[in-house]
Design an enzyme around this catalytic site. Structure first.
Site, PDB file in Angstrom:
ATOM      1  N   GLY A 236       0.682  -1.381   0.415  1.00 52.01           N
ATOM      2  CA  GLY A 236      -0.342  -0.276   0.288  1.00 52.01           C
ATOM      3  C   GLY A 236       0.850   1.192  -0.314  1.00 52.01           C
ATOM      4  CB  CYS A 354       9.293  -0.215 -10.251  1.00 51.74           C
ATOM      5  SG  CYS A 354       9.721  -1.910  -9.842  1.00 51.74           S
TER       6      CYS A 354
END
Length: 405
Positions: A236, A354
């Site tokens: 999160g 990423c």
């Protein structure tokens, strides 16, 4: 620097677990740091940084030491000796370091530094793939940047404090930070420190989150009162940022296929004072279908190769395989096809990774937009972040809008 036997043994034990048993470096180091409660912060820093260093330069050091995997303990001591010689550290009179050829080590280092795959200590396939996708010049700069130690970046939790207040609060604890232009919620530590023991962390005033990662929630254009779905929420980091940007108003549905990650998110949300987050475990496609056409915003922080975050996960260089990247690209497209259907007409979606590879980024967006599902979407803008240009992690994000009916 003087080498201490117990600290060096800890490093060798850690490397055995990482290289020979496939354990994750961050988990191994967490265990090592609990080994002796008499160790001070310098001792812990030595164990963590030396272990990461030898993991990062495994191929180069193994080549210089003339050892091959699987590494026995003697092999690991030889690699440790290479590390120490190249750092200019005087080797103590221990049996492990007998007959260490310091001059030969330096000569081999100079030779191998002319060959990128050895200099940057990467597998052949990764070197070839990086050059193919980014071009020789950009890849050479990028992989060099990805081998540097990452800075510690904090994201200020604006639900509880401000950047200026946190800067002052940490300064009082002798932790100095810098403001980062163009990163509204970021503070960069001037020197590495264990920020997790501070009252500021325990009170939820910040999270540790790289500056590039902080751009993603900002890119999503969330507003208080919206219904936002974070489809691959994990523990999160970006969910919490979204909740703070929404000022705790509206709803953030945090979805993931792993219950343990969502449990960690619940703990973090409580500490952050983020009350508008609803974790939902994806148990089947029904969980996703229930949200079709319901969300104002959708974040797809897709699973990826992670090549943009090698600075903080150097062992990923040795765990990644070419077939994993091919498989993950199929998963990325499947997720885009399914999860994009949660968006209302006129809503916006961010696809982020990423990774620094165009095949996981721009090309996935292009494939999606030319598909049956994607024909209802328009690319508003995208952003690729390379470590050698930004100084932070490699990232990609694309903002798509669903056309109004």
């Amino acid at each position: 620097m003087r080498l201490h036997r117990n600290l060096c043994f800890a490093v060798i034990d850690g490397l055995t677990l990482i290289f020979n048993e496939g354990n994750y470096a961050d988990k191994v180091i967490q265990q090592l740091l609990k080994r002796d409660n008499r160790w001070g912060s310098r001792d812990r820093a030595f164990v963590a940084e030396t272990t990461y260093d030898i993991v990062r330069w495994k191929r180069l050091y193994a080549e210089i030491a003339e050892v091959k995997e699987p590494f026995d303990r003697d092999n690991l001591w030889r690699m440790f000796a290479v590390w120490a010689v190249l750092k200019g550290i005087k080797l103590p009179d221990w049996k492990y370091f007998e007959n260490t050829p310091a001059r030969k080590i330096k000569g081999r280092f100079d030779e191998l530094s002319k060959i990128r795959k050895f200099k940057e200590s990467i597998p052949d396939w990764m070197d070839a793939l990086g050059e193919k996708e980014l071009g020789k010049g950009a890849w050479t700069k990028e992989i060099a940047a990805l081998n540097e130690q990452a800075d510690v970046i904090l994201r200020v939790n604006t639900l509880k404090t401000t950047k200026e207040k946190l800067h002052a609060e940490l300064y009082d604890l002798n932790i100095e930070t810098d403001f980062l232009p163009n990163y509204p919620s970021a503070l960069k530590l001037k020197e590495r420190a264990n920020v997790f023991t501070t009252e500021a962390f325990k009170n939820g005033h910040f999270e540790v989150q790289d500056a590039s990662s902080q751009l993603v929630a900002e890119f999503l254009n969330v507003k208080p009162g919206m219904r936002v779905v974070d489809t691959c929420a994990g523990a999160g980091g970006k969910t919490l940022h979204i909740a703070s940007l929404m000022e705790n108003k509206g709803q953030v549905i945090a979805m993931d296929i792993y219950a343990n990650k969502l449990n960690e998110l619940k703990r973090r949300a409580k500490r952050n004072g983020a009350h508008n987050i609803e974790p939902r475990l994806i148990e089947s496609t029904k969980t996703i279908k229930k949200l079709y056409n319901k969300a104002d915003r959708v974040l797809i922080d897709a699973p990826c190769s992670g090549l943009g975050v090698l600075r903080r996960n150097p062992d990923a260089k040795w765990k990644l395989q070419p077939d994993f990247i091919e498989n993950i690209k199929r998963t990325q497209q499947d997720i885009l096809q399914q999860y994009s259907r949660m968006l209302k007409a006129g809503g916006q979606l961010v696809y982020a990774t990423c990774s620094i590879l165009p095949s996981e980024n721009q090309e996935q967006v292009k494939t999606f937009l030319s598909s049956e599902t994607g024909k209802d979407f328009t690319l508003v803008k995208d952003k690729k972040v390379l470590a050698h240009q930004s100084g932070f992690d490699g990232f990609y994000m694309a903002l798509l809008e669903k056309n109004k009916a």
